[in-house]
Design a protein around this motif. Structure first.
Motif: not given
Length: 398
Positions: A194-216
């Motif tokens: 599979l295609p695989l990437e690695v990134a910072n956990e807090a940055t990805l958490a912020a991405l998840g939060e953006r999608h979950a809440t719609g906060l801008r």
């Protein structure tokens, strides 16, 4: 990380026409409050009905959207048929390496979590190779679960508590990692295909939060043994020049303070990290739930430790708020569970230190995803890549 979503929503011409319009239609389907018909997609997108019909057929054939049963209606005209994201089809695999646990989840195209597993394991007692091996075991179990659900894994994203650049984890202080190469395909079991990437956990958490809440626009702060941060401005993740922005845990609270794992002194983590709070409260062990229980019981030492941690957070975050002009702070990780005890001191510091607090107070809210934010955000990043460029996904399946 997937490419930034296009800022455009109008049809284009020439070679990129098909690719652009595939993404345009798919975005309309996934963003709709109710299943839109082909005619409604055409009206909203500016595309012709014939073009939309052709694109929808292609997306259905590729397993990206599905067509509901026609809805009967009175009057003249054909019954309306809603288009929805496919409940089966591609799924993103999100994995998280944290100091004291490993986690994995799978998210489908609708954004729903279809599989989740957490394994408590202190990574400070293991080499990076051992960590990758343990993560591969969890990932293989997730792949089996995804297959049993009729989903097709589209790729994986690993969240790590450190700074990632190129093919290297430059530093992950709380893991004791420095200059650790990213895992090779053979290190991660079934993920090698599979295609695989690695990134910072807090940055990805912020991405998840953006999608979950719609906060801008918000500052996401993850409280675990370490403290991470993610910045979202006007709907976009802000990563800085290297993708390292958000290291709020290593903002200096006291230049003469205790040594930090990063090599500096007096960092926020030494005052408001999970282990620092437990030590100040006189609570041994690693069970944050017990910290909550003691706080709920009103034990003075525990309440004092949480108040001091909230004050330290307020000092560090006030500077970030002044710098970035952000009015919402989201507390994630264990902070989400402790927000009731952290908020009074945190808000007290905001009132004292944020220069706009009199007319634009900072709002503090718990994470909608809690401790799962990083792995859900990682999986959601894979899914977002499909939504932004479905043509690439369809070509890979051909």
């Amino acid at each position: 990380m997937p490419p930034r979503p296009p800022r455009r929503d109008d049809p284009v011409r020439q070679r990129s026409l098909r690719d652009h319009n595939l993404a345009l239609v798919l975005r309309h389907v996934t963003a709709a409050n109710r299943p839109p018909s082909r005619a409604e997609i055409a009206a909203a997108s500016g595309l012709t009905r014939a073009t939309v019909s052709t694109i929808v057929d292609e997306l259905i054939a590729g397993g990206l959207v599905a067509e509901l049963e026609p809805v009967s209606r009175s009057g003249v005209g054909r019954p309306g048929t809603g288009i929805v994201p496919a409940g089966t089809g591609p799924a993103g695999l999100g994995m998280e390496v944290n100091v004291d646990y490993l986690a994995v989840c799978a998210v489908d195209l609708t954004g729903a979590v279809r599989h989740r597993q957490v394994r408590r394991l202190d990574q400070r007692e293991h080499s990076p190779a051992q960590t990758w091996q343990a993560l591969a075991e969890l990932a293989d179990q997730a792949l089996a679960a995804v297959a049993a659900l009729g989903l097709t894994p589209a790729g994986g994203m690993i969240a790590v508590p450190g700074l990632v650049e190129g093919d290297m984890i430059r530093i992950a202080p709380n893991l004791g990692w420095q200059q650790v190469p990213l895992p090779r395909p053979g290190d991660l079991g079934g993920l090698r295909e599979l295609p695989l990437e690695v990134a910072n956990e807090a940055t990805l958490a912020a991405l998840g939060e953006r999608h979950a809440t719609g906060l801008r626009s918000f500052l996401y702060v993850s409280g675990e043994i370490g403290i991470g941060g993610g910045i979202v401005l006007d709907g976009e993740l802000f990563g800085g020049s290297h993708g390292w922005a958000g290291e709020i845990g290593h903002v200096t609270i006291d230049p003469q303070g205790p040594d930090c794992h990063c090599g500096s002194r007096g960092c926020l983590e030494q005052y408001a990290g999970e282990e620092a709070i437990r030590a100040a409260a006189g609570l041994p062990g690693r069970d944050t739930a017990k910290l909550e229980q003691h706080a709920a019981a009103g034990e003075p030492a525990v309440l004092a430790a949480l108040d001091a941690a909230g004050s330290a957070l307020g000092v560090a975050l006030s500077s970030a708020v002044n710098l970035l002009d952000i009015t919402t702070v989201v507390l994630g990780g264990h902070y989400a569970d402790l927000i009731g005890w952290l908020s009074p001191a945190l808000e007290r510091e905001f009132a004292r230190r944020v220069i706009t607090s009199d007319w634009s107070p900072v709002r503090v809210r718990p994470s909608a995803l809690g401790a799962d934010a990083a792995m859900v955000g990682a999986a959601r990043a894979v899914v977002q890549g499909i939504l932004d460029d479905p043509a690439r996904f369809l070509a890979a399946r051909a």
